[in-house]
Scaffold this active site. Structure first.
Site, PDB file in Angstrom:
ATOM      1  N   LYS A  13       0.828  -1.216   0.000  1.00 54.28           N
ATOM      2  CA  LYS A  13       0.000   0.000   0.000  1.00 54.28           C
ATOM      3  C   LYS A  13       0.859   1.260   0.000  1.00 54.28           C
ATOM      4  O   LYS A  13       0.641   2.172  -0.791  1.00 54.28           O
ATOM      5  CB  LYS A  13      -0.926   0.009   1.230  1.00 54.28           C
ATOM      6  CG  LYS A  13      -1.818  -1.226   1.352  1.00 54.28           C
ATOM      7  CD  LYS A  13      -2.700  -1.172   2.580  1.00 54.28           C
ATOM      8  CE  LYS A  13      -1.957  -1.189   3.915  1.00 54.28           C
ATOM      9  NZ  LYS A  13      -1.231  -2.453   4.199  1.00 54.28           N
ATOM     10  N   ARG A  88      -9.886   0.492   8.619  1.00 49.01           N
ATOM     11  CA  ARG A  88      -9.451  -0.861   8.971  1.00 49.01           C
ATOM     12  C   ARG A  88     -10.531  -1.632   9.716  1.00 49.01           C
ATOM     13  O   ARG A  88     -10.315  -2.787  10.065  1.00 49.01           O
ATOM     14  CB  ARG A  88      -8.230  -0.767   9.881  1.00 49.01           C
ATOM     15  CG  ARG A  88      -6.887  -1.026   9.199  1.00 49.01           C
ATOM     16  CD  ARG A  88      -5.837  -0.835  10.276  1.00 49.01           C
ATOM     17  NE  ARG A  88      -4.566  -1.439  10.072  1.00 49.01           N
ATOM     18  CZ  ARG A  88      -3.526  -0.872   9.471  1.00 49.01           C
ATOM     19  NH1 ARG A  88      -3.640   0.297   8.905  1.00 49.01           N
ATOM     20  NH2 ARG A  88      -2.368  -1.490   9.427  1.00 49.01           N
ATOM     21  N   ARG A 127      11.676  -4.970   5.326  1.00 56.09           N
ATOM     22  CA  ARG A 127      11.338  -3.570   5.002  1.00 56.09           C
ATOM     23  C   ARG A 127      12.194  -2.567   5.766  1.00 56.09           C
ATOM     24  O   ARG A 127      12.431  -2.720   6.949  1.00 56.09           O
ATOM     25  CB  ARG A 127       9.860  -3.333   5.352  1.00 56.09           C
ATOM     26  CG  ARG A 127       9.446  -1.872   5.328  1.00 56.09           C
ATOM     27  CD  ARG A 127       7.969  -1.709   5.197  1.00 56.09           C
ATOM     28  NE  ARG A 127       7.218  -2.113   6.380  1.00 56.09           N
ATOM     29  CZ  ARG A 127       5.881  -2.089   6.440  1.00 56.09           C
ATOM     30  NH1 ARG A 127       5.181  -1.699   5.385  1.00 56.09           N
ATOM     31  NH2 ARG A 127       5.268  -2.471   7.526  1.00 56.09           N
ATOM     32  N   ARG A 161      10.987  -0.336  11.382  1.00 59.84           N
ATOM     33  CA  ARG A 161       9.922  -0.136  12.362  1.00 59.84           C
ATOM     34  C   ARG A 161      10.008  -1.170  13.475  1.00 59.84           C
ATOM     35  O   ARG A 161      10.243  -2.346  13.204  1.00 59.84           O
ATOM     36  CB  ARG A 161       8.556  -0.248  11.675  1.00 59.84           C
ATOM     37  CG  ARG A 161       8.194   1.010  10.908  1.00 59.84           C
ATOM     38  CD  ARG A 161       7.024   0.835  10.004  1.00 59.84           C
ATOM     39  NE  ARG A 161       5.897   0.113  10.589  1.00 59.84           N
ATOM     40  CZ  ARG A 161       4.763  -0.145   9.938  1.00 59.84           C
ATOM     41  NH1 ARG A 161       4.620   0.270   8.679  1.00 59.84           N
ATOM     42  NH2 ARG A 161       3.794  -0.800  10.516  1.00 59.84           N
ATOM     43  N   ARG A 172      -0.774  -8.703  13.396  1.00 63.82           N
ATOM     44  CA  ARG A 172      -1.335  -7.726  12.458  1.00 63.82           C
ATOM     45  C   ARG A 172      -2.113  -8.424  11.347  1.00 63.82           C
ATOM     46  O   ARG A 172      -3.148  -7.941  10.897  1.00 63.82           O
ATOM     47  CB  ARG A 172      -0.213  -6.853  11.893  1.00 63.82           C
ATOM     48  CG  ARG A 172       0.242  -5.795  12.913  1.00 63.82           C
ATOM     49  CD  ARG A 172       1.673  -5.347  12.714  1.00 63.82           C
ATOM     50  NE  ARG A 172       1.929  -4.690  11.463  1.00 63.82           N
ATOM     51  CZ  ARG A 172       3.152  -4.511  10.945  1.00 63.82           C
ATOM     52  NH1 ARG A 172       4.230  -4.931  11.599  1.00 63.82           N
ATOM     53  NH2 ARG A 172       3.312  -3.911   9.800  1.00 63.82           N
TER      54      ARG A 172
HETATM   55  P1  ADP Z   1       1.224  -1.656   7.611  1.00 61.85           P
HETATM   56  O1  ADP Z   1       2.106  -0.794   6.772  1.00 61.85           O
HETATM   57  O2  ADP Z   1       1.926  -2.850   8.117  1.00 61.85           O
HETATM   58  O3  ADP Z   1      -0.088  -1.962   6.957  1.00 61.85           O
HETATM   59  P2  ADP Z   1       0.482   0.637   9.218  1.00 61.85           P
HETATM   60  O4  ADP Z   1       1.682   1.512   9.144  1.00 61.85           O
HETATM   61  O5  ADP Z   1      -0.678   0.978   8.374  1.00 61.85           O
HETATM   62  O6  ADP Z   1       0.920  -0.877   8.971  1.00 61.85           O
HETATM   63  O7  ADP Z   1      -0.021   0.551  10.721  1.00 61.85           O
HETATM   64  C1  ADP Z   1       0.861   0.300  11.792  1.00 61.85           C
HETATM   65  C2  ADP Z   1       0.084   0.190  13.086  1.00 61.85           C
HETATM   66  O8  ADP Z   1      -0.606   1.433  13.349  1.00 61.85           O
HETATM   67  C3  ADP Z   1      -1.042  -0.851  13.068  1.00 61.85           C
HETATM   68  O9  ADP Z   1      -0.577  -2.140  13.425  1.00 61.85           O
HETATM   69  C4  ADP Z   1      -2.011  -0.288  14.119  1.00 61.85           C
HETATM   70  O10 ADP Z   1      -1.549  -0.510  15.434  1.00 61.85           O
HETATM   71  C5  ADP Z   1      -1.910   1.221  13.865  1.00 61.85           C
HETATM   72  N1  ADP Z   1      -2.905   1.687  12.861  1.00 61.85           N
HETATM   73  C6  ADP Z   1      -2.634   2.245  11.639  1.00 61.85           C
HETATM   74  N2  ADP Z   1      -3.759   2.569  10.996  1.00 61.85           N
HETATM   75  C7  ADP Z   1      -4.785   2.203  11.821  1.00 61.85           C
HETATM   76  C8  ADP Z   1      -6.204   2.247  11.709  1.00 61.85           C
HETATM   77  N3  ADP Z   1      -6.813   2.734  10.598  1.00 61.85           N
HETATM   78  N4  ADP Z   1      -6.929   1.773  12.749  1.00 61.85           N
HETATM   79  C9  ADP Z   1      -6.352   1.285  13.862  1.00 61.85           C
HETATM   80  N5  ADP Z   1      -5.024   1.195  14.013  1.00 61.85           N
HETATM   81  C10 ADP Z   1      -4.229   1.649  13.014  1.00 61.85           C
HETATM   82  P1  ADP Z   2       2.258  -1.821   3.231  1.00 63.16           P
HETATM   83  O1  ADP Z   2       2.255  -0.308   3.182  1.00 63.16           O
HETATM   84  O2  ADP Z   2       1.058  -2.414   2.560  1.00 63.16           O
HETATM   85  O3  ADP Z   2       2.451  -2.364   4.604  1.00 63.16           O
HETATM   86  P2  ADP Z   2       4.830  -1.582   1.816  1.00 63.16           P
HETATM   87  O4  ADP Z   2       4.488  -0.756   0.621  1.00 63.16           O
HETATM   88  O5  ADP Z   2       5.557  -0.891   2.912  1.00 63.16           O
HETATM   89  O6  ADP Z   2       3.505  -2.327   2.368  1.00 63.16           O
HETATM   90  O7  ADP Z   2       5.665  -2.845   1.323  1.00 63.16           O
HETATM   91  C1  ADP Z   2       6.230  -3.766   2.250  1.00 63.16           C
HETATM   92  C2  ADP Z   2       7.640  -4.140   1.807  1.00 63.16           C
HETATM   93  O8  ADP Z   2       7.559  -4.944   0.616  1.00 63.16           O
HETATM   94  C3  ADP Z   2       8.525  -2.949   1.469  1.00 63.16           C
HETATM   95  O9  ADP Z   2       9.836  -3.232   1.907  1.00 63.16           O
HETATM   96  C4  ADP Z   2       8.442  -2.843  -0.060  1.00 63.16           C
HETATM   97  O10 ADP Z   2       9.655  -2.331  -0.602  1.00 63.16           O
HETATM   98  C5  ADP Z   2       8.204  -4.290  -0.485  1.00 63.16           C
HETATM   99  N1  ADP Z   2       7.283  -4.405  -1.629  1.00 63.16           N
HETATM  100  C6  ADP Z   2       6.205  -3.626  -1.916  1.00 63.16           C
HETATM  101  N2  ADP Z   2       5.584  -4.041  -3.050  1.00 63.16           N
HETATM  102  C7  ADP Z   2       6.295  -5.116  -3.490  1.00 63.16           C
HETATM  103  C8  ADP Z   2       6.169  -5.999  -4.619  1.00 63.16           C
HETATM  104  N3  ADP Z   2       5.178  -5.858  -5.522  1.00 63.16           N
HETATM  105  N4  ADP Z   2       7.073  -6.988  -4.731  1.00 63.16           N
HETATM  106  C9  ADP Z   2       8.076  -7.151  -3.816  1.00 63.16           C
HETATM  107  N5  ADP Z   2       8.240  -6.364  -2.740  1.00 63.16           N
HETATM  108  C10 ADP Z   2       7.373  -5.350  -2.570  1.00 63.16           C
END
Ligand code: ADP
Ligand code: ADP
Ligand code: ZN
Length: 216
Positions: A13, A88, A127, A161, A172
């Site tokens: 994302k 979410r 990551r 992170r 998660r």
């Molecule tokens: P990821 O990139 O792994 O999808 P995020 O950066 O979006 O994770 O979120 C990291 C953490 O922040 C989540 O595990 C949760 O604790 C909190 N968080 C983020 N967005 C939300 C949301 N919309 N509702 C509740 N908690 C959230």
């Molecule tokens: P999210 O925001 O959904 O948690 P990220 O965009 O941070 O996910 O992606 C998670 C990790 O995977 C990052 O280190 C990113 O560079 C890698 N990544 C993202 N998209 C791809 C893909 N299509 N193929 C391989 N690795 C990816």
């Protein structure tokens, strides 16, 4: 145009949202980034959120919907928004409807990034991001072109992170399955969901999203 990128942790994302910012001048609203900034700044929201985030659980609906509304108010009415990591839960999806309607906005697309769960742990544990500009990288899938130097800003410091460890990722993913995946039918009923293969190469994923936004 206002869109939601929906998918489990590590689906891509943030990666795709940042590309859309570059290619379309849209603005990414990531509740995860906003919460991490609040934690770093030690604000009341940050103090409440920290332990919950470290455990991989969800922060309260009130907190995240509040910060999303506030951030939207800082943007011009014509600025397109990418919701990344929000909503979410079903209550958040309801709040988002109200938040958008109050501001004369509506949702154009919900893009689901479909990925194999097995791949997610590898994605998350590999990551890292640029400490200066936030550009995302990966140990195996996206190293900086020059080792140790950010492609985007030339920064030389990177960070990981605290919640990007295998144990927290499992929590998660469970939260996603239990609380977030069930909101898809709400949007499916409106006919605005498109599914993209998130296992494809990052560039192919970006192309597929562009095709959806262009109505191709
Ligand atoms: P990821 O990139 O792994 O999808 P995020 O950066 O979006 O994770 O979120 C990291 C953490 O922040 C989540 O595990 C949760 O604790 C909190 N968080 C983020 N967005 C939300 C949301 N919309 N509702 C509740 N908690 C959230
Ligand atoms: P999210 O925001 O959904 O948690 P990220 O965009 O941070 O996910 O992606 C998670 C990790 O995977 C990052 O280190 C990113 O560079 C890698 N990544 C993202 N998209 C791809 C893909 N299509 N193929 C391989 N690795 C990816
Ligand atoms: Zn950088």
């Amino acid at each position: 145009m206002n869109i939601i990128l929906l998918g489990p942790p590590g689906a891509g994302k943030g990666t795709q949202a940042s590309r859309l910012e570059e290619t379309r001048g849209m603005v990414q609203l990531s509740t995860g980034d906003m919460l991490r900034a609040a934690v770093k700044a030690g604000t009341p929201v940050g103090l409440k959120a920290k332990a919950v985030m470290d455990a991989g659980e969800l922060v309260s609906d009130e907190i995240v919907s509040g910060i999303i509304g506030d951030r939207l108010d800082e943007l011009g009415a014509g600025t397109g928004v990418i919701f990344d990591g929000y909503p979410r839960t079903a209550p958040q999806a309801e709040s988002l409807d109200a938040i958008l309607t109050e501001r004369g906005r509506s949702l154009d697309h919900v893009i689901e990034l479909a990925v194999d769960e097995d791949a997610l742990v590898e994605r998350i544990t590999g990551r890292f991001t640029c400490a200066t500009c936030g550009e995302g990288y990966h140990d195996s899938f996206k190293q900086p072109k020059i080792s140790g130097v950010c492609d985007k800003c030339g920064g030389t410091e990177f960070k990981r992170r605290p919640d990007d460890n295998e144990e927290t990722v499992r929590t998660r993913m469970a939260e996603y399955r239990a609380k977030t995946a069930p909101i898809l039918p709400i949007y499916e009923a409106r006919g605005i969901v498109s599914r993209v293969d998130g296992m494809a190469d990052m560039n192919d994923v970006a192309q597929a999203i562009t095709a959806i936004l262009d109505g191709r």
